[in-house]
Design a protein around this motif. Structure first.
Motif, PDB file in Angstrom:
ATOM      1  N   GLN A 135      -7.006   0.737  -5.292  1.00 51.85           N
ATOM      2  CA  GLN A 135      -6.176  -0.440  -5.007  1.00 51.85           C
ATOM      3  C   GLN A 135      -5.423  -0.264  -3.685  1.00 51.85           C
ATOM      4  O   GLN A 135      -5.188  -1.232  -2.974  1.00 51.85           O
ATOM      5  N   ILE A 136      -5.077   0.969  -3.356  1.00 51.41           N
ATOM      6  CA  ILE A 136      -4.396   1.241  -2.084  1.00 51.41           C
ATOM      7  C   ILE A 136      -5.280   0.794  -0.928  1.00 51.41           C
ATOM      8  O   ILE A 136      -4.816   0.127   0.005  1.00 51.41           O
ATOM      9  N   ASP A 137      -6.566   1.143  -0.973  1.00 55.45           N
ATOM     10  CA  ASP A 137      -7.500   0.737   0.088  1.00 55.45           C
ATOM     11  C   ASP A 137      -7.600  -0.781   0.184  1.00 55.45           C
ATOM     12  O   ASP A 137      -7.613  -1.343   1.286  1.00 55.45           O
ATOM     13  N   ILE A 138      -7.671  -1.433  -0.943  1.00 56.39           N
ATOM     14  CA  ILE A 138      -7.753  -2.899  -0.962  1.00 56.39           C
ATOM     15  C   ILE A 138      -6.516  -3.503  -0.299  1.00 56.39           C
ATOM     16  O   ILE A 138      -6.618  -4.405   0.542  1.00 56.39           O
ATOM     17  N   GLU A 139      -5.341  -2.976  -0.655  1.00 58.69           N
ATOM     18  CA  GLU A 139      -4.099  -3.497  -0.071  1.00 58.69           C
ATOM     19  C   GLU A 139      -4.021  -3.215   1.426  1.00 58.69           C
ATOM     20  O   GLU A 139      -3.565  -4.060   2.191  1.00 58.69           O
TER      21      GLU A 139
ATOM     22  N   GLU B  31      -3.534  -5.886   4.400  1.00 59.34           N
ATOM     23  CA  GLU B  31      -2.432  -5.770   5.346  1.00 59.34           C
ATOM     24  C   GLU B  31      -2.940  -5.784   6.788  1.00 59.34           C
ATOM     25  O   GLU B  31      -2.274  -6.326   7.668  1.00 59.34           O
ATOM     26  N   CYS B  32      -4.105  -5.216   7.022  1.00 62.27           N
ATOM     27  CA  CYS B  32      -4.674  -5.209   8.376  1.00 62.27           C
ATOM     28  C   CYS B  32      -5.084  -6.614   8.806  1.00 62.27           C
ATOM     29  O   CYS B  32      -5.013  -6.951   9.984  1.00 62.27           O
ATOM     30  N   ARG B  33      -5.526  -7.413   7.852  1.00 65.31           N
ATOM     31  CA  ARG B  33      -5.953  -8.791   8.158  1.00 65.31           C
ATOM     32  C   ARG B  33      -4.747  -9.702   8.353  1.00 65.31           C
ATOM     33  O   ARG B  33      -4.868 -10.735   9.017  1.00 65.31           O
TER      34      ARG B  33
ATOM     35  N   SER C  16       0.832  -1.213   0.000  1.00 64.25           N
ATOM     36  CA  SER C  16       0.000   0.000   0.000  1.00 64.25           C
ATOM     37  C   SER C  16       0.865   1.262   0.000  1.00 64.25           C
ATOM     38  O   SER C  16       0.496   2.259  -0.614  1.00 64.25           O
ATOM     39  N   ASP C  17       2.028   1.224   0.670  1.00 63.50           N
ATOM     40  CA  ASP C  17       2.944   2.367   0.666  1.00 63.50           C
ATOM     41  C   ASP C  17       3.471   2.641  -0.739  1.00 63.50           C
ATOM     42  O   ASP C  17       3.521   3.782  -1.193  1.00 63.50           O
ATOM     43  N   VAL C  18       3.858   1.574  -1.415  1.00 62.27           N
ATOM     44  CA  VAL C  18       4.383   1.695  -2.776  1.00 62.27           C
ATOM     45  C   VAL C  18       3.294   2.212  -3.711  1.00 62.27           C
ATOM     46  O   VAL C  18       3.532   3.109  -4.536  1.00 62.27           O
ATOM     47  N   LEU C  19       2.091   1.673  -3.578  1.00 57.01           N
ATOM     48  CA  LEU C  19       0.983   2.129  -4.418  1.00 57.01           C
ATOM     49  C   LEU C  19       0.652   3.589  -4.148  1.00 57.01           C
ATOM     50  O   LEU C  19       0.349   4.347  -5.070  1.00 57.01           O
TER      51      LEU C  19
END
Length: 130
Positions: free
Chosen positions: A119-123, A127-129, A33-36
């Motif tokens: 896509q950031i939100d999806i990632e 990551e939280c899961r 998510s950071d990269v995106l």
């Protein structure tokens, strides 16, 4: 004192240097998510800059002159004069068509950038899961 701006060491690193350096950092591993997010941030700035540049260029075109030519065209009954006026209007019409095409391209690019943001939100949820 040296007046030259100090160059950021990251600017001096190649892609391979950066990847190796990041891999050697024991406590820092970027998330997808950071990269995106970085990718989205850069691409949205590019789209915005391109759109602003296009809008500034478009503002420089005098469409009032095109409108005056169109009024004269509509008022004229002389086919030779109408043809001449059409030829004079042609650059304005082309400029408008080109602007519309570029604007549509910006819209498509903007939608791709928006999809990247989604896509950031999806990632982040993945990551939280994890």
């Amino acid at each position: 004192m040296n007046n030259k701006a100090v160059k950021d060491v990251l600017d001096e690193m190649t892609k391979d240097d950066l990847v190796a350096w990041i891999r050697n950092q024991p406590f820092f591993r970027p998330k997808r998510s950071d990269v995106l997010y970085i990718r989205w941030q850069r691409q949205s700035a590019e789209v915005l800059e391109e759109m602003q540049k296009e809008n500034r260029a478009f503002e420089g075109i005098d469409f009032k002159e095109r409108d005056r030519l169109a009024v004269r065209f509509n008022e004229s009954n002389d086919s030779t004069e109408k043809l001449r006026l059409l030829e004079l209007m042609q650059p304005y019409n082309k400029a408008m068509q080109d602007h519309i095409k570029r604007s549509q391209a910006f819209d498509r690019k903007s939608k791709r950038v928006d999809a990247l943001y989604e896509q950031i939100d999806i990632e982040r949820q993945k990551e939280c899961r994890a």
